[in-house]
Scaffold this motif. Structure first.
Motif, PDB file in Angstrom:
ATOM      1  N   SER A   9      40.071  36.007  39.782  1.00  0.00           N
ATOM      2  CA  SER A   9      40.163  36.415  38.379  1.00  0.00           C
ATOM      3  C   SER A   9      41.631  36.608  38.012  1.00  0.00           C
ATOM      4  CB  SER A   9      39.358  37.692  38.131  1.00  0.00           C
ATOM      5  OG  SER A   9      39.807  38.732  38.976  1.00  0.00           O
ATOM      6  N   ILE A  10      41.930  36.362  36.753  1.00  0.00           N
ATOM      7  CA  ILE A  10      43.316  36.381  36.293  1.00  0.00           C
ATOM      8  C   ILE A  10      43.421  37.112  34.956  1.00  0.00           C
ATOM      9  CG2 ILE A  10      43.017  34.069  35.288  1.00  0.00           C
ATOM     10  CD1 ILE A  10      46.010  33.528  35.923  1.00  0.00           C
ATOM     11  N   ALA A  58      44.811  44.500  44.445  1.00  0.00           N
ATOM     12  CA  ALA A  58      44.569  43.661  43.277  1.00  0.00           C
ATOM     13  C   ALA A  58      45.707  43.794  42.271  1.00  0.00           C
ATOM     14  CB  ALA A  58      43.251  44.048  42.608  1.00  0.00           C
ATOM     15  N   THR A  59      45.795  42.811  41.398  1.00  0.00           N
ATOM     16  CA  THR A  59      46.741  42.836  40.294  1.00  0.00           C
ATOM     17  C   THR A  59      46.017  42.409  39.028  1.00  0.00           C
ATOM     18  OG1 THR A  59      49.006  42.261  39.652  1.00  0.00           O
ATOM     19  CG2 THR A  59      47.651  40.463  40.527  1.00  0.00           C
ATOM     20  N   CYS A  60      46.704  42.514  37.893  1.00  0.00           N
ATOM     21  CA  CYS A  60      46.101  42.147  36.612  1.00  0.00           C
ATOM     22  C   CYS A  60      47.197  42.094  35.546  1.00  0.00           C
ATOM     23  CB  CYS A  60      45.036  43.154  36.202  1.00  0.00           C
ATOM     24  SG  CYS A  60      45.684  44.825  35.971  1.00  0.00           S
ATOM     25  N   VAL A  92      50.272  37.087  42.252  1.00  0.00           N
ATOM     26  CA  VAL A  92      48.940  36.807  42.807  1.00  0.00           C
ATOM     27  C   VAL A  92      48.729  37.695  44.020  1.00  0.00           C
ATOM     28  CG1 VAL A  92      47.397  35.040  43.760  1.00  0.00           C
ATOM     29  CG2 VAL A  92      49.141  34.372  42.098  1.00  0.00           C
ATOM     30  N   VAL A  93      47.526  38.238  44.133  1.00  0.00           N
ATOM     31  CA  VAL A  93      47.180  39.068  45.275  1.00  0.00           C
ATOM     32  C   VAL A  93      45.857  38.562  45.859  1.00  0.00           C
ATOM     33  CG1 VAL A  93      46.547  41.404  46.045  1.00  0.00           C
ATOM     34  CG2 VAL A  93      48.360  41.096  44.327  1.00  0.00           C
ATOM     35  N   VAL A  94      45.849  38.347  47.176  1.00  0.00           N
ATOM     36  CA  VAL A  94      44.632  37.974  47.887  1.00  0.00           C
ATOM     37  C   VAL A  94      44.263  39.139  48.793  1.00  0.00           C
ATOM     38  CG1 VAL A  94      43.561  36.349  49.502  1.00  0.00           C
ATOM     39  CG2 VAL A  94      45.281  35.536  47.871  1.00  0.00           C
ATOM     40  N   PHE A 122      38.751  38.418  47.402  1.00  0.00           N
ATOM     41  CA  PHE A 122      39.183  38.460  46.006  1.00  0.00           C
ATOM     42  C   PHE A 122      40.592  37.888  45.849  1.00  0.00           C
ATOM     43  CE2 PHE A 122      36.017  41.771  46.412  1.00  0.00           C
ATOM     44  CZ  PHE A 122      35.214  41.554  45.292  1.00  0.00           C
ATOM     45  N   ILE A 123      40.774  37.112  44.797  1.00  0.00           N
ATOM     46  CA  ILE A 123      42.094  36.628  44.394  1.00  0.00           C
ATOM     47  C   ILE A 123      42.287  37.112  42.965  1.00  0.00           C
ATOM     48  CG2 ILE A 123      43.579  34.628  43.999  1.00  0.00           C
ATOM     49  CD1 ILE A 123      41.699  33.036  45.865  1.00  0.00           C
TER      50      ILE A 123
END
Length: 181
Positions: free
Chosen positions: A99-100, A118-120, A138-140, A144-145
């Motif tokens: 998700s982005i 996570a990031t957003c 980007v965080v994996v 979850f990505i």
């Protein structure tokens, strides 16, 4: 196979960059409209024809669920019961969910990101309930990505290719697409 959900108000760059990059990598990706119409209108009023309607899909063989951001696209995804059911199925089966932008907030509000890095999009951190917020493009983390927004769409797409294929494929793509950082 991967699926990318399309809701009216989606961020075109985030959705179409991912579709384009994955198809260049010969990864089977399908765009899925969450409504009863295959034509979905993005946040910049660009109309995209989805490959499938959500009601016409069997999601059992899919490896990754991709949620683009944008407003009101994120809210339309979040309030759709079929999308929520699909997210739950992927999370329960430990399948990849990418998700982005604002879309990671959907996962946070539904408590899927507890203990996950996570990031957003800036300002949506408060909705990543229980997540460890990381200020990176980007965080994996686990299955979850997450990514920050339209400007990180290529990085997001390349990371998806990396987890579905490998670093070699990403290097080839970056070279052929003249992507330099």
């Amino acid at each position: 196979m991967s699926i990318l959900m399309l809701a009216d108000g989606f961020e075109e760059i985030e959705a179409l960059t991912v579709v384009d990059v994955l198809r260049r990598a010969d990864i089977d990706i399908k765009t899925v409209s969450i409504k009863e119409d295959e034509f979905v209108v993005g946040r910049s009023n660009i109309v995209v024809k989805a490959d499938y309607l959500i009601d016409d899909m069997d999601f059992d063989d899919e490896d990754m669920l991709i949620l683009p951001g944008g407003m009101p696209g994120t809210l339309n995804l979040e309030t759709n019961r079929k999308v929520q059911k699909l997210i739950k199925k992927f999370a329960d089966d430990n399948k990849w969910i990418a998700s982005i932008c604002a879309a990671p907030s959907i996962l946070g509000k539904a408590n899927y990101l507890k203990g996950i890095n996570a990031t957003c999009y800036p300002g949506f951190e408060k909705f990543l309930e229980g997540a460890n917020y990381i200020n990176k493009k980007v965080v994996v983390s686990e299955n979850f990505i997450t990514s920050q927004g339209a400007g990180t769409a290529f990085d997001f797409a390349y990371e998806i290719v990396k987890v579905l294929k490998d670093d070699i494929e990403v290097s080839k793509l970056k070279e052929s697409m003249i992507y330099y950082v």
